[in-house]
Design a protein around this motif. Structure first.
Motif, PDB file in Angstrom:
ATOM      1  N   LEU A   1       0.849  -1.198   0.000  1.00  0.00           N
ATOM      2  CA  LEU A   1       0.000   0.000   0.000  1.00  0.00           C
ATOM      3  C   LEU A   1       0.883   1.247   0.000  1.00  0.00           C
ATOM      4  O   LEU A   1       2.010   1.204   0.483  1.00  0.00           O
ATOM      5  CB  LEU A   1      -0.922  -0.001   1.222  1.00  0.00           C
ATOM      6  N   PRO A   2       0.361   2.342  -0.541  1.00  0.00           N
ATOM      7  CA  PRO A   2       1.180   3.554  -0.633  1.00  0.00           C
ATOM      8  C   PRO A   2       1.735   3.972   0.724  1.00  0.00           C
ATOM      9  O   PRO A   2       0.979   4.082   1.695  1.00  0.00           O
ATOM     10  CB  PRO A   2       0.221   4.608  -1.172  1.00  0.00           C
ATOM     11  N   ALA A   3       3.039   4.165   0.786  1.00  0.00           N
ATOM     12  CA  ALA A   3       3.669   4.506   2.057  1.00  0.00           C
ATOM     13  C   ALA A   3       3.373   5.950   2.430  1.00  0.00           C
ATOM     14  O   ALA A   3       3.416   6.322   3.595  1.00  0.00           O
ATOM     15  CB  ALA A   3       5.171   4.299   1.949  1.00  0.00           C
ATOM     16  N   GLU A   4       3.037   6.712   1.443  1.00  0.00           N
ATOM     17  CA  GLU A   4       2.742   8.130   1.617  1.00  0.00           C
ATOM     18  C   GLU A   4       1.695   8.316   2.719  1.00  0.00           C
ATOM     19  O   GLU A   4       0.714   7.583   2.772  1.00  0.00           O
ATOM     20  CB  GLU A   4       2.207   8.602   0.261  1.00  0.00           C
ATOM     21  N   ASP A   5       1.921   9.257   3.577  1.00  0.00           N
ATOM     22  CA  ASP A   5       0.989   9.451   4.684  1.00  0.00           C
ATOM     23  C   ASP A   5      -0.217  10.256   4.234  1.00  0.00           C
ATOM     24  O   ASP A   5      -0.224  11.476   4.289  1.00  0.00           O
ATOM     25  CB  ASP A   5       1.696  10.149   5.846  1.00  0.00           C
ATOM     26  N   VAL A   6      -1.229   9.546   3.800  1.00  0.00           N
ATOM     27  CA  VAL A   6      -2.438  10.254   3.398  1.00  0.00           C
ATOM     28  C   VAL A   6      -3.525  10.039   4.438  1.00  0.00           C
ATOM     29  O   VAL A   6      -4.679  10.301   4.233  1.00  0.00           O
ATOM     30  CB  VAL A   6      -2.950   9.788   2.013  1.00  0.00           C
ATOM     31  N   GLU A   7      -3.085   9.535   5.571  1.00  0.00           N
ATOM     32  CA  GLU A   7      -4.044   9.145   6.592  1.00  0.00           C
ATOM     33  C   GLU A   7      -4.771  10.356   7.183  1.00  0.00           C
ATOM     34  O   GLU A   7      -5.953  10.327   7.427  1.00  0.00           O
ATOM     35  CB  GLU A   7      -3.279   8.413   7.685  1.00  0.00           C
ATOM     36  N   LEU A   8      -4.017  11.403   7.420  1.00  0.00           N
ATOM     37  CA  LEU A   8      -4.605  12.553   8.079  1.00  0.00           C
ATOM     38  C   LEU A   8      -4.877  13.664   7.086  1.00  0.00           C
ATOM     39  O   LEU A   8      -4.109  13.878   6.157  1.00  0.00           O
ATOM     40  CB  LEU A   8      -3.641  13.086   9.147  1.00  0.00           C
ATOM     41  N   THR A   9      -5.961  14.391   7.304  1.00  0.00           N
ATOM     42  CA  THR A   9      -6.190  15.588   6.513  1.00  0.00           C
ATOM     43  C   THR A   9      -5.207  16.636   7.054  1.00  0.00           C
ATOM     44  O   THR A   9      -4.719  16.505   8.185  1.00  0.00           O
ATOM     45  CB  THR A   9      -7.626  16.106   6.667  1.00  0.00           C
ATOM     46  N   PRO A  10      -4.921  17.677   6.259  1.00  0.00           N
ATOM     47  CA  PRO A  10      -3.968  18.684   6.736  1.00  0.00           C
ATOM     48  C   PRO A  10      -4.360  19.286   8.086  1.00  0.00           C
ATOM     49  O   PRO A  10      -3.515  19.517   8.937  1.00  0.00           O
ATOM     50  CB  PRO A  10      -3.990  19.729   5.635  1.00  0.00           C
ATOM     51  N   LEU A  11      -5.661  19.504   8.275  1.00  0.00           N
ATOM     52  CA  LEU A  11      -6.091  20.066   9.564  1.00  0.00           C
ATOM     53  C   LEU A  11      -5.873  19.062  10.690  1.00  0.00           C
ATOM     54  O   LEU A  11      -5.498  19.430  11.801  1.00  0.00           O
ATOM     55  CB  LEU A  11      -7.565  20.473   9.516  1.00  0.00           C
ATOM     56  N   GLU A  12      -6.096  17.795  10.397  1.00  0.00           N
ATOM     57  CA  GLU A  12      -5.868  16.760  11.412  1.00  0.00           C
ATOM     58  C   GLU A  12      -4.384  16.695  11.779  1.00  0.00           C
ATOM     59  O   GLU A  12      -4.016  16.502  12.929  1.00  0.00           O
ATOM     60  CB  GLU A  12      -6.354  15.395  10.912  1.00  0.00           C
ATOM     61  N   ARG A  13      -3.554  16.868  10.759  1.00  0.00           N
ATOM     62  CA  ARG A  13      -2.105  16.834  11.016  1.00  0.00           C
ATOM     63  C   ARG A  13      -1.709  18.040  11.890  1.00  0.00           C
ATOM     64  O   ARG A  13      -0.967  17.910  12.849  1.00  0.00           O
ATOM     65  CB  ARG A  13      -1.353  16.872   9.680  1.00  0.00           C
ATOM     66  N   GLU A  14      -2.259  19.210  11.541  1.00  0.00           N
ATOM     67  CA  GLU A  14      -1.970  20.415  12.321  1.00  0.00           C
ATOM     68  C   GLU A  14      -2.410  20.210  13.775  1.00  0.00           C
ATOM     69  O   GLU A  14      -1.695  20.566  14.709  1.00  0.00           O
ATOM     70  CB  GLU A  14      -2.718  21.600  11.689  1.00  0.00           C
ATOM     71  N   ALA A  15      -3.585  19.595  13.941  1.00  0.00           N
ATOM     72  CA  ALA A  15      -4.106  19.352  15.288  1.00  0.00           C
ATOM     73  C   ALA A  15      -3.178  18.413  16.059  1.00  0.00           C
ATOM     74  O   ALA A  15      -2.900  18.622  17.237  1.00  0.00           O
ATOM     75  CB  ALA A  15      -5.506  18.761  15.208  1.00  0.00           C
ATOM     76  N   ARG A  16      -2.724  17.392  15.373  1.00  0.00           N
ATOM     77  CA  ARG A  16      -1.846  16.425  16.038  1.00  0.00           C
ATOM     78  C   ARG A  16      -0.593  17.122  16.558  1.00  0.00           C
ATOM     79  O   ARG A  16      -0.154  16.889  17.683  1.00  0.00           O
ATOM     80  CB  ARG A  16      -1.480  15.305  15.071  1.00  0.00           C
ATOM     81  N   GLU A  17      -0.046  18.027  15.719  1.00  0.00           N
ATOM     82  CA  GLU A  17       1.152  18.760  16.154  1.00  0.00           C
ATOM     83  C   GLU A  17       0.868  19.606  17.390  1.00  0.00           C
ATOM     84  O   GLU A  17       1.742  19.826  18.222  1.00  0.00           O
ATOM     85  CB  GLU A  17       1.670  19.652  15.011  1.00  0.00           C
ATOM     86  N   LYS A  18      -0.370  20.107  17.488  1.00  0.00           N
ATOM     87  CA  LYS A  18      -0.722  20.955  18.632  1.00  0.00           C
ATOM     88  C   LYS A  18      -1.242  20.140  19.809  1.00  0.00           C
ATOM     89  O   LYS A  18      -1.659  20.705  20.820  1.00  0.00           O
ATOM     90  CB  LYS A  18      -1.767  21.981  18.206  1.00  0.00           C
ATOM     91  N   GLY A  19      -1.301  18.834  19.648  1.00  0.00           N
ATOM     92  CA  GLY A  19      -1.771  17.976  20.737  1.00  0.00           C
ATOM     93  C   GLY A  19      -3.262  18.059  20.983  1.00  0.00           C
ATOM     94  O   GLY A  19      -3.734  17.920  22.108  1.00  0.00           O
ATOM     95  N   ILE A  20      -4.020  18.313  19.910  1.00  0.00           N
ATOM     96  CA  ILE A  20      -5.472  18.391  20.044  1.00  0.00           C
ATOM     97  C   ILE A  20      -6.097  17.211  19.298  1.00  0.00           C
ATOM     98  O   ILE A  20      -5.739  16.946  18.153  1.00  0.00           O
ATOM     99  CB  ILE A  20      -5.996  19.726  19.460  1.00  0.00           C
ATOM    100  N   ALA A  21      -7.009  16.510  19.958  1.00  0.00           N
ATOM    101  CA  ALA A  21      -7.681  15.379  19.306  1.00  0.00           C
ATOM    102  C   ALA A  21      -8.760  15.928  18.386  1.00  0.00           C
ATOM    103  O   ALA A  21      -9.757  16.507  18.845  1.00  0.00           O
ATOM    104  CB  ALA A  21      -8.279  14.446  20.347  1.00  0.00           C
ATOM    105  N   PHE A  22      -8.552  15.788  17.109  1.00  0.00           N
ATOM    106  CA  PHE A  22      -9.388  16.450  16.112  1.00  0.00           C
ATOM    107  C   PHE A  22      -9.573  15.515  14.933  1.00  0.00           C
ATOM    108  O   PHE A  22      -8.600  15.052  14.343  1.00  0.00           O
ATOM    109  CB  PHE A  22      -8.635  17.718  15.685  1.00  0.00           C
ATOM    110  N   ILE A  23     -10.821  15.191  14.629  1.00  0.00           N
ATOM    111  CA  ILE A  23     -11.092  14.273  13.514  1.00  0.00           C
ATOM    112  C   ILE A  23     -12.158  14.879  12.614  1.00  0.00           C
ATOM    113  O   ILE A  23     -13.195  15.338  13.093  1.00  0.00           O
ATOM    114  CB  ILE A  23     -11.589  12.899  14.024  1.00  0.00           C
ATOM    115  N   GLN A  24     -11.879  14.889  11.318  1.00  0.00           N
ATOM    116  CA  GLN A  24     -12.871  15.427  10.382  1.00  0.00           C
ATOM    117  C   GLN A  24     -13.808  14.323   9.915  1.00  0.00           C
ATOM    118  O   GLN A  24     -13.376  13.241   9.527  1.00  0.00           O
ATOM    119  CB  GLN A  24     -12.181  16.082   9.197  1.00  0.00           C
ATOM    120  N   LEU A  25     -15.098  14.617   9.964  1.00  0.00           N
ATOM    121  CA  LEU A  25     -16.122  13.651   9.562  1.00  0.00           C
ATOM    122  C   LEU A  25     -16.875  14.224   8.365  1.00  0.00           C
ATOM    123  O   LEU A  25     -16.550  15.302   7.879  1.00  0.00           O
ATOM    124  CB  LEU A  25     -17.080  13.410  10.736  1.00  0.00           C
ATOM    125  N   ASP A  26     -17.921  13.521   7.935  1.00  0.00           N
ATOM    126  CA  ASP A  26     -18.596  13.936   6.710  1.00  0.00           C
ATOM    127  C   ASP A  26     -19.667  15.020   6.883  1.00  0.00           C
ATOM    128  O   ASP A  26     -20.103  15.605   5.914  1.00  0.00           O
ATOM    129  CB  ASP A  26     -19.242  12.720   6.034  1.00  0.00           C
TER     130      ASP A  26
END
Ligand code: GDP
Ligand code: MN
Length: 356
Positions: free
Chosen positions: A204-229
């Motif tokens: 499977l693609p090794a590229e980290d497409v798991e997180l949306t950019p906002l989710e990644r930003e949240a992770r860096e700030k230590g905030i639990a943030f998940i985008q839904l539909d």
């Protein structure tokens, strides 16, 4: 891990599920090298849902149109997610749009096949005409399961099931599975692979497409943030309360768009950052459900006011505030939010304000 549409379609191709001829473009010059006859369909590659509705799918019948469409799509930000690339495909003539998926149904401890003859729209919107077939994972997909769906899509279902199990998916979905010139063909793909099994899938693609950019930003700030539909931004403290709030919204037909767990914090700065992230996700209403304990209500209120006095929030904020220092917080926030007493009322109000 979610896969982008074009990655899912590569897997479809490998497993013999028909997909439209397509190529990925990252730069405008890439378009020149695409030898697919016009008309084209051009699709933003993003992980968030509701792309079609947001204008992320365009049609082009000449190179000039294609270039304009490409520029427009690449400039888009869909629910805070920048478009990374565009999938260019032959435009299909659509006779029928079906929905087909396999899903790991935790509550029944089974696999679940879902089929609808009214594909193309969100599964939530089709509530009525869905065929649900539970599959015992030990026995696997059987002929009698397949006989519950139309003949013309059975072969695709068999192959999709193979992908679902071999790739350790939580979800393998084709929506729409179209009938074009009498043949079933996957016009879209949505694949979610269980993160716990990624080590088994070096392909499977090794590229980290798991997180949306906002989710990644949240992770860096230590905030639990998940985008839904959905379109309602939920902020609560504690994962349990946040999930309960999403469930409560469901009761009133509201759909959560963001899960944001403040956790236990006594730092207004963190609250401010959380609001900043939430606003970037462009919810149509924010629902704040606070139960003050370690996180004191007035601390949160201070963070919110700091943010709101510097930024204009375009959507209403519904707030239910209970617990430690609730009176102080409510007084502080009275000009900033729509205060609601009970959990129920809060969910109801937010669902009303956040209706599409
Ligand atoms: P999503 O909205 O992000 O899930 O994007 P989809 O790939 O599912 O496409 C949304 C809708 O766009 C489909 O249900 C179709 O109605 C339309 N669409 C997508 N691809 C084609 C195509 O090749 N031809 C035609 N006529 N319509 C398409
Ligand atoms: Mn779709």
């Amino acid at each position: 891990m979610k896969l982008l549409e074009h990655m899912g379609k590569e897997i479809f191709r490998e497993y013999g599920i028909p997909v439209p001829a397509g190529m990925v473009a990252e730069k405008k010059e890439d378009l020149e090298r695409i030898d697919i006859p016009f008309p084209w369909v051009m699709k933003a590659q993003v992980l968030v849902g509701g792309r079609g509705k947001a204008g992320g799918i365009k049609f082009a019948s000449s190179m000039e149109e294609a270039k304009n469409a490409f520029d427009e799509i690449m400039a888009m930000e869909i629910k805070g997610e920048r478009v990374r690339r565009v999938l260019v495909e032959e435009k299909l003539s659509i006779e029928k749009e079906y929905y087909l998926s396999f899903f790991l149904d935790r509550s029944s401890r089974n696999y679940l096949m879902m089929f609808s003859s009214q594909g193309g729209v969100d599964i939530e919107a089709m509530a009525e005409n869905i065929t649900k077939v539970y599959i015992n994972p030990l026995a696997g997909l059987q002929g009698y399961h397949l006989r519950k769906i139309p003949k013309e899509v059975r072969d695709v279902a068999k192959r999709l099931y193979k992908i679902f199990t071999e790739k350790d998916c939580e979800l393998a979905e084709i929506n729409p599975l179209v009938i074009s010139e009498g043949k079933a063909i996957a016009a879209d793909s949505k694949i979610i692979v269980d993160n716990n099994s990624l080590y088994r899938h070096p392909e499977l693609p090794a590229e980290d497409v798991e997180l949306t950019p906002l989710e990644r930003e949240a992770r860096e700030k230590g905030i639990a943030f998940i985008q839904l539909d959905g379109n309602i931004g939920v902020i609560a403290n504690g994962a349990g309360l946040t999930m309960a709030t999403l469930d409560a919204l469901n009761e009133f037909n509201g759909r959560g768009g963001v899960f944001l767990d403040l956790g236990g914090t006594d730092n207004p700065e963190k609250v401010k950052q959380a609001f900043e992230l939430m606003v970037k996700a462009e919810p149509s209403v924010i629902l704040l459900n606070l139960f003050g304990g370690i996180t004191k209500c007035d601390t949160v209120a201070r963070g919110i006011i700091e943010f709101m006095s510097q930024h204009e929030i375009k959507c209403p904020v519904v707030a239910r505030i209970k617990g430690m220092n609730e009176e102080v917080a409510r007084e502080m926030l009275k000009d900033y939010v729509i205060a609601v007493e009970s959990f129920q009322e809060a969910a109801k109000k937010a669902a009303e304000l956040g209706g599409d």
